[in-house]
Design a protein around this motif. Structure first.
Motif, mmCIF file in Angstrom:
data_model
loop_
_atom_site.group_PDB
_atom_site.id
_atom_site.type_symbol
_atom_site.label_atom_id
_atom_site.label_comp_id
_atom_site.label_asym_id
_atom_site.label_seq_id
_atom_site.Cartn_x
_atom_site.Cartn_y
_atom_site.Cartn_z
ATOM 1 N N LYS A 58 0.833 -1.210 0.000
ATOM 2 C CA LYS A 58 0.000 0.000 0.000
ATOM 3 C C LYS A 58 0.865 1.255 0.000
ATOM 4 O O LYS A 58 0.498 2.276 -0.596
ATOM 5 C CB LYS A 58 -0.930 -0.021 1.208
ATOM 6 N N ALA A 59 2.016 1.191 0.651
ATOM 7 C CA ALA A 59 2.914 2.349 0.656
ATOM 8 C C ALA A 59 3.493 2.589 -0.734
ATOM 9 O O ALA A 59 3.615 3.741 -1.174
ATOM 10 C CB ALA A 59 4.023 2.143 1.674
ATOM 11 N N GLU A 60 3.872 1.536 -1.431
ATOM 12 C CA GLU A 60 4.395 1.691 -2.788
ATOM 13 C C GLU A 60 3.334 2.196 -3.751
ATOM 14 O O GLU A 60 3.644 2.891 -4.719
ATOM 15 C CB GLU A 60 4.958 0.356 -3.285
ATOM 16 N N TRP A 61 2.072 1.865 -3.481
ATOM 17 C CA TRP A 61 0.999 2.302 -4.376
ATOM 18 C C TRP A 61 0.801 3.819 -4.324
ATOM 19 O O TRP A 61 0.507 4.441 -5.341
ATOM 20 C CB TRP A 61 -0.289 1.581 -4.009
ATOM 21 N N VAL A 62 0.958 4.407 -3.143
ATOM 22 C CA VAL A 62 0.716 5.851 -2.982
ATOM 23 C C VAL A 62 2.004 6.661 -3.071
ATOM 24 O O VAL A 62 1.981 7.880 -2.885
ATOM 25 C CB VAL A 62 0.017 6.122 -1.644
ATOM 26 N N THR A 63 3.127 6.005 -3.364
ATOM 27 C CA THR A 63 4.402 6.721 -3.444
ATOM 28 C C THR A 63 4.423 7.640 -4.660
ATOM 29 O O THR A 63 3.989 7.271 -5.755
ATOM 30 C CB THR A 63 5.567 5.723 -3.524
ATOM 31 N N PRO A 65 7.257 10.082 -6.728
ATOM 32 C CA PRO A 65 6.788 9.519 -8.007
ATOM 33 C C PRO A 65 6.548 8.016 -7.902
ATOM 34 O O PRO A 65 7.118 7.348 -7.054
ATOM 35 C CB PRO A 65 7.932 9.831 -8.968
ATOM 36 N N ALA A 66 5.676 7.544 -8.776
ATOM 37 C CA ALA A 66 5.250 6.146 -8.692
ATOM 38 C C ALA A 66 6.404 5.209 -9.036
ATOM 39 O O ALA A 66 7.225 5.494 -9.913
ATOM 40 C CB ALA A 66 4.083 5.899 -9.657
ATOM 41 N N LYS A 67 6.453 4.105 -8.318
ATOM 42 C CA LYS A 67 7.424 3.053 -8.609
ATOM 43 C C LYS A 67 6.798 2.043 -9.568
ATOM 44 O O LYS A 67 5.680 1.580 -9.330
ATOM 45 C CB LYS A 67 7.864 2.348 -7.323
#
Length: 297
Positions: A58-63, A65-67
């Motif tokens: 969930k943290a990577e989803w809202v990061t 710039p997007a990863k």
């Protein structure tokens, strides 16, 4: 003594050199492949992004710039997608509705297309144009009046609307069937009539067995229409009898009541896989049905 001179052979005219076409053909083929590859990336890209989103935290989803790639694939999102809601029950609802609608609309559209292709009568051509003109009417415009009609007869929260829609045929599938049946030689029909067959028997015993490609094409198209539909199930069905598309969009929530995007992506990936598998196994017949339906106008 007379001296004879040797006759000079006539000059042989050499044909003009033909231009070499191989490099040009190779260049055209290379451009064609590049265009096809670009289109493939364009169509496959959203599905690849969906799979990558399903594997993120969930943290990577809202990061921002997007990863693009997740640091560690979260395969537990798929397990959570299967267990957080009654996934198999909603999947069964979607499969049942899609199969019933696809079967009924394929047969009814084939019957109407057969009538337009082989039967004779006054006003057939204007009526066919009228049927085709209904394709220009967006379905969303008729959805509310249809809901009011079904609500007054007590068919809301049931699967009967899909049965009625299936029996009413589809203008596009009628067009496909009509084009295919019009390309079948008339000698088959005439021989059957001489043997005493009626048009109903001709349709069932002669034309339907010959129309497997277009029937399968119609079935696949109508199946995917219902499988991917969200508006009609959300409007006509209650939460207990709705389809998987509505369940994915509405029922995956975090403890704060917000949509759980990564689990939704995992569920959507699982939702897309059955249609992809069906198409991969039936693509040869699908393409054959689409091509053969345009042979004769």
């Amino acid at each position: 003594m007379t001296q004879t001179t040797a006759a000079t052979p006539p000059a042989v005219s050499t044909p003009p050199a033909t231009p070499r076409r191989r490099p040009r053909r190779r260049g055209n083929a290379a451009r064609t492949y590049l265009i096809l590859m670009a289109l493939a990336v364009l169509f496959v890209g959203p599905f690849v992004w969906l799979v990558l989103a399903a594997l993120k935290t969930k943290a990577e989803w809202v990061t921002i710039p997007a990863k693009i790639l997740p640091e560690e694939p979260q395969w537990g999102n798929f397990t959570q997608a299967l267990t957080e809601i009654n996934f198999l029950a909603y999947l069964g609802n979607s499969a049942f509705l899609s199969f019933v609608f696809a079967t009924l609309v394929t047969l009814s559209s084939a019957a109407v297309g057969f009538g337009f292709a082989r039967l004779r009568g006054r006003g057939k051509r204007p009526l066919f144009v009228l049927v085709l003109s209904t394709m220009m009417l967006p379905q969303i415009l008729t959805l509310i009046p249809t809901y009011v009609l079904f609500a007054r007869v007590g068919l809301v929260n049931t699967y009967w609307p899909w049965v009625m829609w299936g029996l009413a045929a589809s203008p596009f599938l009628v067009f496909l069937s009509r084009q295919f049946f019009a390309a079948i030689p008339a000698e088959l029909e005439e021989a059957a009539i001489i043997d005493g067959c009626g048009y109903g028997r001709i349709f069932v015993q002669i034309f339907l067995p010959l129309s497997r490609p277009v029937l399968l094409t119609s079935f696949l198209l109508s199946f995917t229409w219902t499988w991917g539909d969200w508006i009609a199930p959300a409007l006509f069905l209650d939460p207990d009898h709705t389809t998987l598309s509505v369940a994915i969009a509405s029922f995956y929530l975090d403890p704060h009541g917000n949509p759980d995007a990564t689990v939704q992506a995992a569920a959507a990936t699982l939702y897309v896989v059955p249609v992809l598998v069906i198409f991969l196994f039936a693509q040869r017949y699908f393409i054959r049905g689409v091509v053969s339906s345009g042979l004769k106008g």
